[in-house]
Motif scaffolding. Structure first.
Motif, short mmCIF file in Angstrom:
data_model
loop_
_atom_site.label_atom_id
_atom_site.label_comp_id
_atom_site.label_asym_id
_atom_site.label_seq_id
_atom_site.Cartn_x
_atom_site.Cartn_y
_atom_site.Cartn_z
N ALA A 11 3.99 38.56 34.07
CA ALA A 11 5.34 38.76 33.51
C ALA A 11 5.36 38.51 32.01
O ALA A 11 6.00 39.25 31.25
CB ALA A 11 6.34 37.85 34.22
N ALA A 12 4.65 37.48 31.55
CA ALA A 12 4.60 37.17 30.11
C ALA A 12 3.94 38.31 29.34
O ALA A 12 4.41 38.68 28.26
CB ALA A 12 3.85 35.86 29.87
N LEU A 13 2.87 38.87 29.89
CA LEU A 13 2.24 40.02 29.23
C LEU A 13 3.20 41.19 29.15
O LEU A 13 3.38 41.80 28.08
CB LEU A 13 0.97 40.44 29.98
N GLU A 14 3.82 41.51 30.27
CA GLU A 14 4.73 42.65 30.32
C GLU A 14 5.94 42.44 29.40
O GLU A 14 6.37 43.37 28.72
CB GLU A 14 5.17 42.91 31.76
N ASP A 15 6.47 41.22 29.36
CA ASP A 15 7.62 40.92 28.48
C ASP A 15 7.28 41.13 27.01
O ASP A 15 8.16 41.35 26.19
CB ASP A 15 8.10 39.48 28.68
N ASN A 16 6.00 41.04 26.68
CA ASN A 16 5.55 41.19 25.30
C ASN A 16 4.84 42.51 25.06
O ASN A 16 4.13 42.67 24.06
CB ASN A 16 4.66 40.01 24.91
N ASN A 17 5.06 43.46 25.99
CA ASN A 17 4.48 44.80 25.88
C ASN A 17 2.97 44.78 25.72
O ASN A 17 2.40 45.55 24.95
CB ASN A 17 5.13 45.59 24.74
N ILE A 18 2.31 43.86 26.44
CA ILE A 18 0.86 43.79 26.44
C ILE A 18 0.37 44.32 27.78
O ILE A 18 0.85 43.88 28.84
CB ILE A 18 0.37 42.34 26.24
N GLU A 19 -0.54 45.26 27.73
CA GLU A 19 -1.05 45.87 28.95
C GLU A 19 -1.80 44.85 29.81
O GLU A 19 -2.59 44.05 29.30
CB GLU A 19 -2.00 47.02 28.59
N VAL A 20 -1.54 44.87 31.11
CA VAL A 20 -2.24 44.00 32.05
C VAL A 20 -3.60 44.63 32.34
O VAL A 20 -3.67 45.76 32.83
CB VAL A 20 -1.43 43.83 33.36
N ASP A 21 -4.67 43.93 31.99
CA ASP A 21 -6.02 44.41 32.22
C ASP A 21 -6.57 43.72 33.46
O ASP A 21 -6.98 42.56 33.41
CB ASP A 21 -6.89 44.11 30.99
N LYS A 22 -6.57 44.41 34.57
CA LYS A 22 -6.94 43.82 35.86
C LYS A 22 -8.37 43.28 35.88
O LYS A 22 -8.66 42.35 36.62
CB LYS A 22 -6.77 44.85 36.98
N LYS A 23 -9.26 43.83 35.04
CA LYS A 23 -10.64 43.33 35.05
C LYS A 23 -10.73 41.94 34.43
O LYS A 23 -11.74 41.26 34.57
CB LYS A 23 -11.59 44.32 34.40
#
Length: 106
Positions: A11-23
């Motif tokens: 959620a913190a990544l998404e709130d800051n428009n940072i792509e979630v890198d699953k790896k």
């Protein structure tokens, strides 16, 4: 509890428009050995990262020790754990850690 921490991280990544890198999201045992192993694997695979956020301090310590074997950690990678265990002060550089007040968690 650990799944809640993962959801908060995403959620913190998404709130800051940072792509979630699953790896970069690695699940495993909570131990110093696991922390060391996952960092070793990231380095071998040449996956770039500038921080490690571990769900508890044992894994963070293992990650930090492995990083110390490979790079100058204090200049390149931040390491944070969770629980504020007293042994976190015994490594260099010290890990950052979140103080967990277990007696308040329901």
């Amino acid at each position: 509890m650990f799944e809640e921490r993962l959801r908060g991280y995403i959620a913190a990544l998404e709130d800051n428009n940072i792509e979630v890198d699953k790896k970069l999201i690695i699940k495993g045992k909570f131990s110093k050995e696991f922390g060391s192993t996952f960092i070793s694997n990231l380095i071998k695979k040449k996956i770039k990262f500038d921080a490690v956020s571990a769900v508890e301090d044992f894994t963070a310590i293992g990650a930090l020790l492995e990083l110390n074997n490979n790079i100058n950690v204090s200049e390149k990678v931040g390491v944070i754990g969770f629980a504020n265990e007293p042994f976190g002060e015994l490594v260099s550089p010290q890990i950052s850690t979140i103080n967990q007040k277990s007696d308040f968690i329901k």
